[in-house]
Each structure stands twice: as structure tokens, then as C-alpha cells.
Design a protein around this motif. Structure first.
Motif, short mmCIF file in Angstrom:
data_model
loop_
_atom_site.label_atom_id
_atom_site.label_comp_id
_atom_site.label_asym_id
_atom_site.label_seq_id
_atom_site.Cartn_x
_atom_site.Cartn_y
_atom_site.Cartn_z
N GLN A 170 0.98 -1.15 0.02
CA GLN A 170 -0.06 -0.15 0.04
C GLN A 170 0.94 1.34 -0.02
O GLN A 170 2.18 1.10 0.30
CB GLN A 170 -0.79 -0.14 1.04
CG GLN A 170 -1.92 -1.29 1.14
CD GLN A 170 -3.05 -1.24 2.26
OE1 GLN A 170 -3.60 -2.22 2.15
NE2 GLN A 170 -3.21 -0.13 2.86
N SER A 223 6.35 4.04 0.84
CA SER A 223 7.08 5.00 1.25
C SER A 223 8.33 4.50 2.25
O SER A 223 9.25 4.82 2.32
CB SER A 223 6.07 6.25 1.74
OG SER A 223 5.40 6.92 0.76
N SER A 224 7.55 3.59 3.24
CA SER A 224 8.49 3.08 4.03
C SER A 224 9.61 2.16 3.56
O SER A 224 10.68 2.25 3.86
CB SER A 224 7.81 2.24 4.98
OG SER A 224 8.64 1.49 6.12
N GLU A 237 1.63 3.81 1.78
CA GLU A 237 2.44 3.87 3.03
C GLU A 237 3.54 3.19 3.15
O GLU A 237 4.54 3.43 3.55
CB GLU A 237 1.70 4.35 4.31
CG GLU A 237 1.03 3.17 4.73
CD GLU A 237 -0.46 2.90 3.96
OE1 GLU A 237 -1.11 1.81 4.31
OE2 GLU A 237 -0.97 3.76 3.00
N GLU A 238 3.39 1.83 2.84
CA GLU A 238 4.40 0.68 3.04
C GLU A 238 5.30 1.05 2.06
O GLU A 238 6.32 0.73 2.06
CB GLU A 238 3.39 -0.61 2.82
CG GLU A 238 2.51 -1.19 3.85
CD GLU A 238 1.79 -2.01 3.53
OE1 GLU A 238 1.63 -3.17 4.49
OE2 GLU A 238 1.41 -2.43 2.38
#
Length: 73
Positions: A32, A37-38, A34-35
Motif C-alpha cells: 500500500q 514510502s517506508s 504508506e508501505e
């Protein structure tokens, strides 16, 4: 992907999904936003940890001062 990077991978492909609940074809391995981006942050950190193969000017200077031939008489 981090293990792949440290194992020598030059290219890492990851699929992105907006909502894992909709269960697209590869929802189990997609990230996803946000994942993802991490993951980008983690790969940048991994790159800093791994370092490069080039010797910097500071390292060259240190090596000329620190490396000396020693002989035993």
C-alpha cells in the motif's frame, strides 16, 4: 526487497495497491502507498549502510598516513 538489495539486486520491482481489502490478483505481495514510502526509506538506509566501492578523498588521505611498511631487523 531489503534482503534482495543486500544480496546484490540492482532492480527491485514492487506492485502497489490502494486497498488490500479489494483483493486484486497479487494483494498478498503488493504494498500500500504508506508501505511503499517506508520501503523507499529503508532502501535509502540500506544503501548508506552498504556504502560504495569507491575510495573517497578522505579515505585516500587516511590510507597514505596510516599505511606504512614495517620491517624487522
Amino acid at each position: 526487497p531489503i534482503f534482495a538489495y543486500f544480496s546484490g539486486a540492482d532492480i527491485i520491482e514492487k506492485h502497489i495497491c490502494y486497498d488490500r481489502e479489494t483483493k486484486p490478483y497479487d494483494h498478498y505481495s503488493s504494498l500500500q502507498p504508506e508501505e511503499f514510502s517506508s520501503l523507499v526509506v529503508q532502501l535509502k538506509q540500506a544503501s548508506e549502510i552498504k556504502g560504495g566501492l569507491e575510495i573517497t578523498e578522505a579515505q585516500k588521505k587516511y590510507l597514505t598516513v596510516a599505511s606504512r611498511a614495517i620491517s624487522k631487523s
